[in-house]
Design an enzyme around this catalytic site. Sequence first.
Site, PDB file in Angstrom:
ATOM      1  N   ARG A   1       0.867  -1.175   0.000  1.00 52.74           N
ATOM      2  CA  ARG A   1       0.000   0.000   0.000  1.00 52.74           C
ATOM      3  C   ARG A   1       0.908   1.230   0.000  1.00 52.74           C
ATOM      4  O   ARG A   1       2.057   1.159   0.436  1.00 52.74           O
ATOM      5  CB  ARG A   1      -0.900   0.010   1.232  1.00 52.74           C
TER       6      ARG A   1
ATOM      7  N   LYS B   1      -1.482  -2.381   7.339  1.00 52.02           N
ATOM      8  CA  LYS B   1      -2.870  -2.085   7.670  1.00 52.02           C
ATOM      9  C   LYS B   1      -3.204  -2.668   9.040  1.00 52.02           C
ATOM     10  O   LYS B   1      -2.881  -3.816   9.330  1.00 52.02           O
ATOM     11  CB  LYS B   1      -3.788  -2.678   6.601  1.00 52.02           C
TER      12      LYS B   1
ATOM     13  N   HIS C   1      -3.597   2.480  -5.137  1.00 51.13           N
ATOM     14  CA  HIS C   1      -3.961   1.120  -4.722  1.00 51.13           C
ATOM     15  C   HIS C   1      -4.069   0.173  -5.912  1.00 51.13           C
ATOM     16  O   HIS C   1      -3.982  -1.048  -5.751  1.00 51.13           O
ATOM     17  CB  HIS C   1      -5.281   1.146  -3.946  1.00 51.13           C
TER      18      HIS C   1
ATOM     19  N   ARG D   1      -1.284  -2.271  -6.239  1.00 52.04           N
ATOM     20  CA  ARG D   1      -1.444  -3.459  -5.391  1.00 52.04           C
ATOM     21  C   ARG D   1      -2.354  -4.472  -6.082  1.00 52.04           C
ATOM     22  O   ARG D   1      -2.098  -5.674  -6.051  1.00 52.04           O
ATOM     23  CB  ARG D   1      -2.016  -3.017  -4.044  1.00 52.04           C
TER      24      ARG D   1
ATOM     25  N   HIS E   1      -3.076 -10.598   3.067  1.00 51.17           N
ATOM     26  CA  HIS E   1      -4.516 -10.735   3.308  1.00 51.17           C
ATOM     27  C   HIS E   1      -4.775 -11.721   4.442  1.00 51.17           C
ATOM     28  O   HIS E   1      -4.199 -12.806   4.464  1.00 51.17           O
ATOM     29  CB  HIS E   1      -5.236 -11.235   2.050  1.00 51.17           C
TER      30      HIS E   1
ATOM     31  N   TYR F   1      -8.939 -10.749  -7.037  1.00 53.59           N
ATOM     32  CA  TYR F   1      -7.929 -10.604  -8.083  1.00 53.59           C
ATOM     33  C   TYR F   1      -8.129 -11.616  -9.193  1.00 53.59           C
ATOM     34  O   TYR F   1      -7.871 -11.335 -10.366  1.00 53.59           O
ATOM     35  CB  TYR F   1      -6.531 -10.736  -7.462  1.00 53.59           C
TER      36      TYR F   1
END
Length: 201
Positions: free
Chosen positions: A73, A96, A154, A157, A177, A186
């Site tokens: 990010r 995050k 973003h 990413r 994740h 994705y």
Amino acid sequence: MTTRAAARALYKALRWAGVTALDPFSDTTAAKDRTAAWDKRQPYLEEEVQALLASRGLRDRALILLCAHGGLRIMEALALTWGDIQGNALAVRRGKGGKGRRVTCSGTLPTALEAWCEVDGTPSRQIIGASQTAARERLRALYKRANAPYRGGHAFRHYAGTRLHTTLENAARHLGHVSIETTRIYAKWVDRSLKDKLARW
């Protein structure tokens, strides 16, 4: 949804000022967004990333590859210091939710970082050294100069996720994740099987 939020904010201000006691939106809820997650923010295409990397400065190239190959990010890329480079991996210390993770570098990323390090490589110093606003504005300007659509930081990413989509576990680990369901988005962007089957009808 934006109009509703603005109206609620207006009535809140009016109640604070003592103009009214009404709260007409207290029992309302926003309409459910019916747009699929993978349709909201599209990843950059391979040719767009390559066009951007073709003739850019060392610092810009390092930032782009941290996000496009490292899957970082913007805030993670900007927080990295030279001391966070650990061989062929990056130590993301403030991801995050304050979570840290180790990110394996692509074959291209270390070369870009080494080139930039020769110019600015103080161990305790941030690799990029900019605010999120400044970095996003810089990327926007670079895309405008390359005559390519700017989809936000973003989307780099998302680009990394689409490159790794064939193995969801690898993509999830690379991107940090918690849930593999997040990673499945994705696969949706690059899944052409339905489109190809319909084309043969």
